[in-house]
Design a protein around this motif. Structure first.
Motif, short mmCIF file in Angstrom:
data_model
loop_
_atom_site.label_atom_id
_atom_site.label_comp_id
_atom_site.label_asym_id
_atom_site.label_seq_id
_atom_site.Cartn_x
_atom_site.Cartn_y
_atom_site.Cartn_z
N GLU A 37 0.74 -1.40 -0.11
CA GLU A 37 0.09 -0.06 -0.03
C GLU A 37 1.03 1.13 0.10
O GLU A 37 0.66 2.08 -0.87
CB GLU A 37 -0.83 0.13 1.37
CG GLU A 37 -2.19 -0.90 1.06
CD GLU A 37 -3.06 -0.72 -0.07
OE1 GLU A 37 -3.27 0.34 -0.36
OE2 GLU A 37 -3.62 -1.61 -0.49
N LYS A 75 2.90 1.41 -3.73
CA LYS A 75 2.17 1.70 -4.62
C LYS A 75 1.78 3.27 -4.86
O LYS A 75 1.32 3.70 -5.92
CB LYS A 75 0.93 0.66 -4.95
CG LYS A 75 -0.32 1.18 -4.00
CD LYS A 75 -1.38 0.15 -4.30
CE LYS A 75 -2.71 0.67 -3.58
NZ LYS A 75 -3.83 -0.24 -3.59
N ARG A 76 2.02 4.10 -3.73
CA ARG A 76 1.62 5.24 -3.58
C ARG A 76 3.11 6.17 -3.89
O ARG A 76 2.87 7.44 -4.20
CB ARG A 76 0.99 5.87 -2.40
CG ARG A 76 -0.49 5.40 -2.31
CD ARG A 76 -0.96 5.41 -0.80
NE ARG A 76 -2.36 5.06 -0.78
CZ ARG A 76 -2.99 3.87 -0.88
NH1 ARG A 76 -2.23 2.95 -0.83
NH2 ARG A 76 -4.29 3.95 -0.86
N CYS A 77 4.05 5.47 -3.90
CA CYS A 77 5.39 6.16 -4.13
C CYS A 77 5.56 6.33 -5.50
O CYS A 77 6.38 5.55 -6.19
CB CYS A 77 6.52 5.42 -3.50
SG CYS A 77 6.41 5.33 -1.58
N ASP A 78 5.07 7.27 -6.20
CA ASP A 78 5.45 7.53 -7.68
C ASP A 78 5.87 8.79 -8.01
O ASP A 78 5.89 8.95 -9.30
CB ASP A 78 3.61 7.70 -8.12
CG ASP A 78 2.82 8.87 -7.58
OD1 ASP A 78 3.36 9.56 -6.53
OD2 ASP A 78 1.76 8.68 -7.91
N ARG A 129 3.47 12.12 -5.47
CA ARG A 129 2.79 12.27 -3.87
C ARG A 129 3.89 12.55 -2.95
O ARG A 129 5.03 11.91 -2.81
CB ARG A 129 2.05 11.14 -3.45
CG ARG A 129 0.90 10.87 -4.51
CD ARG A 129 0.21 9.61 -3.84
NE ARG A 129 -0.98 9.29 -4.35
CZ ARG A 129 -0.74 8.12 -5.57
NH1 ARG A 129 0.17 7.69 -5.72
NH2 ARG A 129 -2.13 7.72 -6.01
N ILE A 187 0.85 10.67 0.81
CA ILE A 187 0.88 9.25 1.13
C ILE A 187 0.15 8.98 2.52
O ILE A 187 -0.65 8.31 2.59
CB ILE A 187 2.29 8.45 1.00
CG1 ILE A 187 2.63 8.80 -0.56
CG2 ILE A 187 2.20 7.33 1.33
CD1 ILE A 187 4.09 8.52 -0.64
N GLU A 243 -3.56 9.87 2.84
CA GLU A 243 -4.25 8.85 1.68
C GLU A 243 -4.39 7.52 2.58
O GLU A 243 -5.55 6.97 2.43
CB GLU A 243 -3.56 8.42 0.18
CG GLU A 243 -3.65 9.58 -0.65
CD GLU A 243 -3.26 9.15 -1.92
OE1 GLU A 243 -3.22 8.16 -2.07
OE2 GLU A 243 -2.87 10.15 -2.73
#
Length: 91
Positions: free
Chosen positions: A44, A47-50, A53, A58, A61
């Motif tokens: 989780e 997948k937010r480490c793009d 963000r 993060i 979220e």
């Protein structure tokens, strides 16, 4: 790499690729020599480490998605550990 802060924007490190692996029902981190199977929490976060963000975004979220509070320390600890493994980098 600069010190990690709430404004840092982590992204998957060079040479690694994050993907969902249906056969294992989890996120995995692929690299030329192998694969790292991630637990649910790590997946989780990763997948937010793009690179878009920030750590603060993060955390917000994740807290909203899982109806939880006080996740910043855990997220920060994971990101710092992942950076030592070269899974993540940030700007």
């Amino acid at each position: 790499m600069s010190p990690l802060s709430v404004d840092s924007r982590p992204r998957v490190g060079a040479g690694f690729r994050l993907q969902w692996e249906p056969a294992q029902s989890c996120h995995v981190l692929l690299y030329p020599e192998g694969m790292v199977k991630l637990n649910g929490s790590a997946g989780e976060i990763m997948k937010r480490c793009d690179g878009q963000r920030s750590i603060g975004e993060i955390v917000a979220e994740l807290e909203a998605a899982f109806n939880a509070q006080g996740l910043q320390g855990d997220v920060r600890a994971f990101v710092e550990m992942a950076a030592k493994q070269r899974w993540l980098t940030w700007s």
